[in-house]
Design an enzyme around this catalytic site. Structure first.
Site, short mmCIF file in Angstrom:
data_model
loop_
_atom_site.label_atom_id
_atom_site.label_comp_id
_atom_site.label_asym_id
_atom_site.label_seq_id
_atom_site.Cartn_x
_atom_site.Cartn_y
_atom_site.Cartn_z
N HIS A 72 0.85 -1.20 0.00
CA HIS A 72 0.00 0.00 0.00
C HIS A 72 0.88 1.25 0.00
O HIS A 72 1.76 1.39 0.82
CB HIS A 72 -0.92 0.00 1.24
CG HIS A 72 -2.13 -0.86 1.07
ND1 HIS A 72 -3.29 -0.67 1.78
CD2 HIS A 72 -2.36 -1.91 0.25
CE1 HIS A 72 -4.19 -1.57 1.41
NE2 HIS A 72 -3.64 -2.35 0.50
N TYR A 200 -9.06 5.26 7.90
CA TYR A 200 -9.15 5.56 9.33
C TYR A 200 -10.16 6.70 9.47
O TYR A 200 -9.93 7.80 8.95
CB TYR A 200 -7.80 6.04 9.88
CG TYR A 200 -6.72 4.97 9.98
CD1 TYR A 200 -5.91 4.66 8.89
CD2 TYR A 200 -6.50 4.30 11.17
CE1 TYR A 200 -4.92 3.69 8.99
CE2 TYR A 200 -5.50 3.33 11.29
CZ TYR A 200 -4.72 3.03 10.19
OH TYR A 200 -3.73 2.09 10.29
N PRO A 292 -3.71 -0.17 18.92
CA PRO A 292 -3.48 -0.61 17.54
C PRO A 292 -3.61 0.48 16.48
O PRO A 292 -3.29 0.24 15.31
CB PRO A 292 -4.53 -1.71 17.33
CG PRO A 292 -5.57 -1.46 18.36
CD PRO A 292 -4.89 -0.79 19.52
N LYS A 296 1.49 -0.53 15.10
CA LYS A 296 2.91 -0.61 15.47
C LYS A 296 3.30 -1.86 16.27
O LYS A 296 4.49 -2.19 16.35
CB LYS A 296 3.31 0.62 16.30
CG LYS A 296 3.32 1.90 15.53
CD LYS A 296 4.58 2.03 14.68
CE LYS A 296 4.42 3.01 13.56
NZ LYS A 296 4.43 2.45 12.23
N TYR A 383 4.23 6.46 10.34
CA TYR A 383 3.36 5.33 9.95
C TYR A 383 4.16 4.25 9.21
O TYR A 383 3.99 3.06 9.45
CB TYR A 383 2.20 5.83 9.09
CG TYR A 383 1.13 4.78 8.89
CD1 TYR A 383 0.10 4.63 9.82
CD2 TYR A 383 1.15 3.92 7.80
CE1 TYR A 383 -0.87 3.66 9.67
CE2 TYR A 383 0.18 2.94 7.64
CZ TYR A 383 -0.83 2.82 8.57
OH TYR A 383 -1.79 1.84 8.42
#
Ligand code: RFL
Ligand code: PHB
Length: 390
Positions: A72, A200, A292, A296, A383
Site C-alpha cells: 500500500h 481511518y 493498535p 505498530k 506510519y
C-alpha cells in the site's frame, strides 16, 4: 537439556527470533504455553513496515508475503464526511505491506518445520530461574513430564500476560501505563474491501477503521464501550454502526456479509524499562503495548528481535556491546512508536471527556494535518516506520 538461547513464547516475536538465530547458527529452543492452532487463531495485526519485511526476508520467510501481500502506497483519513489521502510513498519514498499476522506466524511455523526445528507447545508451569547469575534455567511441564532447559540466555517473547516480565523483581523495573476508556470491536468477513487502501475514520459516534487481509477478505473495526460484550453485537448491528461512521457514498458501496471472527480488544499503552535483567531479555508485547491505531505492535516486536538477534550473534563472536546496549537502543525506538500510537489514538477517538472544545481541537488538527505537507510528512514517516537506529 542444554541450549544457547531459551525463548519463551511462539508468537511472532519468538518465532522470528528463532528463525534469525537459526540463520546465525545459534542453537535455541522455543517453549509455548498454547497449541499451534490456538496461536494461529488470534486475528491481530495487518500492516507490516519495511523494517519488518526486511527481517522476514533475512529470516528466509518473506516469499509468500511478497507474493500474496498487498503493498500500500497510502491510506485515507476520514472526517466531516470526507476522505483525504495520505500519500505515504510520495511523502516518504516508502510503502507498507498489508499481510496478516496469522500469515506471518504460519510462514514462520512452516519454515521451522521445514528446517527440522522443534517448538515445545502446550507447555505448562513455565518458570524462569537464576537469570541474574551465569547459568539461567527454564523449567516446565509438557505431556505430563517435567523438563529443565539450561541456557546462556533466556528471551521473554511471551506477550503482555507472560511469565518472563512477571519473573523480574518489581524493584528492578519501572513501568509506564495508560489504559484507554474504550475498546475496538473487530470483524473479519469474506467480502471485497470498500476501498483499495485503509480508511481511518473519526466520527461523532467514534472511530472506525476499514482494513483488509486480501482482495476478498476485510478486517473492519469500530470503537466500542469497554462494557460491551461481543455477543451483544450482531453482525447487522456491526455493519450498521460501521456505515454510520463513514461517508454516505462509502457506506452505500460497502459489501457486507457474515462475520468469520468477531472480538473486542481493549486499548493500552505500556512500557517496561529496562528490557534486560542479567541474562534475561524481553522483546515484543512482553515489554511494551501500543494501542493498535498506529499499527505498530507487531512491527515493534519484529524490530526488537532484529536488534536482539544481531546482538546475540555479535556476542557469540566475542563482542558483547550489542547485548549491553540492546535495552537502550530498543527503548529509544519504542518510545517514539508509543508517542505516535498515543497521538493517533487521541486524535481519532471519542473520549468520555473530549467535550465540545476537545472536538474542535481534534477537527482543527485533522484539518491542519491534511493541508500541511510538513504535518502529513511527520505522520507518514512514523506510519511507515522509523529507522532501526532512531
Ligand atoms: P504475542 O503475539 O502475544 O505472543 C506471545 C506468545 O507467548 C505465549 N505465552 C507463553 N508461552 C510460554 N509460557 C508462558 N507463561 C506464556 N505466556 C504467554 C502466548 O501464548 C503467545 O503465543 O506477542 P509477540 O510475539 O510479542 O507479538 C506481538 C503482536 O502479537 C502484537 O504486538 C500485535 O498483534 C499488535 N497489533 C498490531 N501490530 C501491528 O504491528 N500492526 C497492526 O496492524 C496491529 N493490529 C494488533 C492489531 C493487536 C490487536 N489486538 C487484538 C491486541 C490489532 C489488534 C486488534
Ligand atoms: C488490521 O488490519 O488489523 C489493522 C490495520 C491497521 C491498524 C490496526 C489494525 O492500524
Amino acid at each position: 537439556m542444554r541450549t544457547q538461547v531459551a525463548i519463551i513464547g511462539a508468537g511472532p516475536s519468538g518465532l522470528l527470533l528463532g528463525a534469525l538465530l537459526h540463520k546465525a547458527g545459534i542453537d535455541h529452543v522455543i517453549i509455548e504455553r498454547q497449541s499451534p492452532d490456538y496461536v494461529l487463531s488470534r486475528i491481530r495485526a495487518g500492516v507490516l513496515e519495511q523494517v519488518t519485511m526486511d527481517l522476514l526476508d533475512a529470516a528466509g520467510v518473506g516469499a509468500r508475503m511478497h507474493r500474496e501481500g498487498l503493498p500500500h502506497d497510502g491510506f485515507d483519513l476520514c472526517f466531516d464526511g470526507r476522505r483525504h489521502r495520505i500519500d505515504l510513498h510520495a511523502l516518504t519514498g516508502r510503502k507498507v505491506m498489508v499481510y496478516g499476522q496469522t500469515e506471518v506466524t504460519r510462514d514462520l511455523m512452516d519454515a521451522r518445520t521445514a528446517a527440522g526445528l522443534g517448538t515445545v507447545y502446550n507447555a505448562s508451569d513455565v518458570q524462569l530461574h537464576d537469570f541474574n547469575g551465569t547459568q539461567p534455567r527454564v523449567t516446565f511441564t509438557a505431556k505430563g513430564e517435567a523438563h529443565e532447559v539450561h541456557a546462556d540466555f533466556i528471551v521473554g517473547c511471551d506477550g503482555f500476560h507472560g511469565v518472563a516480565r512477571a519473573s523480574v523483581p518489581t524493584d528492578a523495573m519501572q513501568t509506564f501505563e495508560k489504559v484507554y476508556p474504550f475498546g475496538w470491536l473487530g470483524v473479519l468477513a469474506d467480502v471485497p474491501p470498500v476501498h483499495e487502501e485503509l480508511i481511518y475514520a473519526s466520527d461523532e459516534r467514534g472511530f472506525a477503521l476499514c482494513s483488509m487481509r486480501s482482495k476478498s477478505r476485510v478486517r473492519y473495526y469500530v470503537q466500542c464501550s469497554l462494557e460491551d460484550k461481543v455477543e451483544q453485537w450482531s453482525d447487522d448491528a456491526f455493519w450498521d454502526e460501521l456505515k454510520r461512521r463513514l461517508p454516505a457514498e462509502d457506506a452505500a458501496r460497502m459489501v457486507t456479509g457474515p462475520s468469520i471472527e468477531k472480538s473486542i480488544a481493549p486499548l493500552r499503552s505500556f512500557v517496561a524499562e529496562p528490557m534486560r535483567f542479567g541474562r534475561l531479555f524481553l522483546a515484543g508485547d512482553a515489554a511494551h503495548i501500543v494501542p493498535p491505531t498506529g499499527a505498530k505492535g507487531l512491527n515493534l516486536a519484529a524490530s526488537d528481535v532484529g536488534l536482539l538477534s544481531h546482538a546475540l550473534t555479535d556476542y557469540y563472536r566475542g563482542n558483547a556491546v550489542g547485548i549491553d546496549t540492546y535495552s537502550e537502543r530498543a527503548l529509544s525506538r519504542i518510545w517514539k512508536a508509543e508517542r505516535f500510537s498515543w497521538w493517533f489514538t487521541s486524535l481519532m477517538h471519542r473520549f468520555p471527556d473530549t467535550g465540545a472544545f476537545g472536538r474542535r481541537m481534534q477537527s482543527a488538527e485533522l484539518d491542519y494535518l491534511v493541508k500541511s505537507e510538513a504535518a502529513m510528512t511527520a505522520m507518514a514517516e512514523n506510519y511507515v516506520g522509523l529507522p532501526l537506529n532512531v
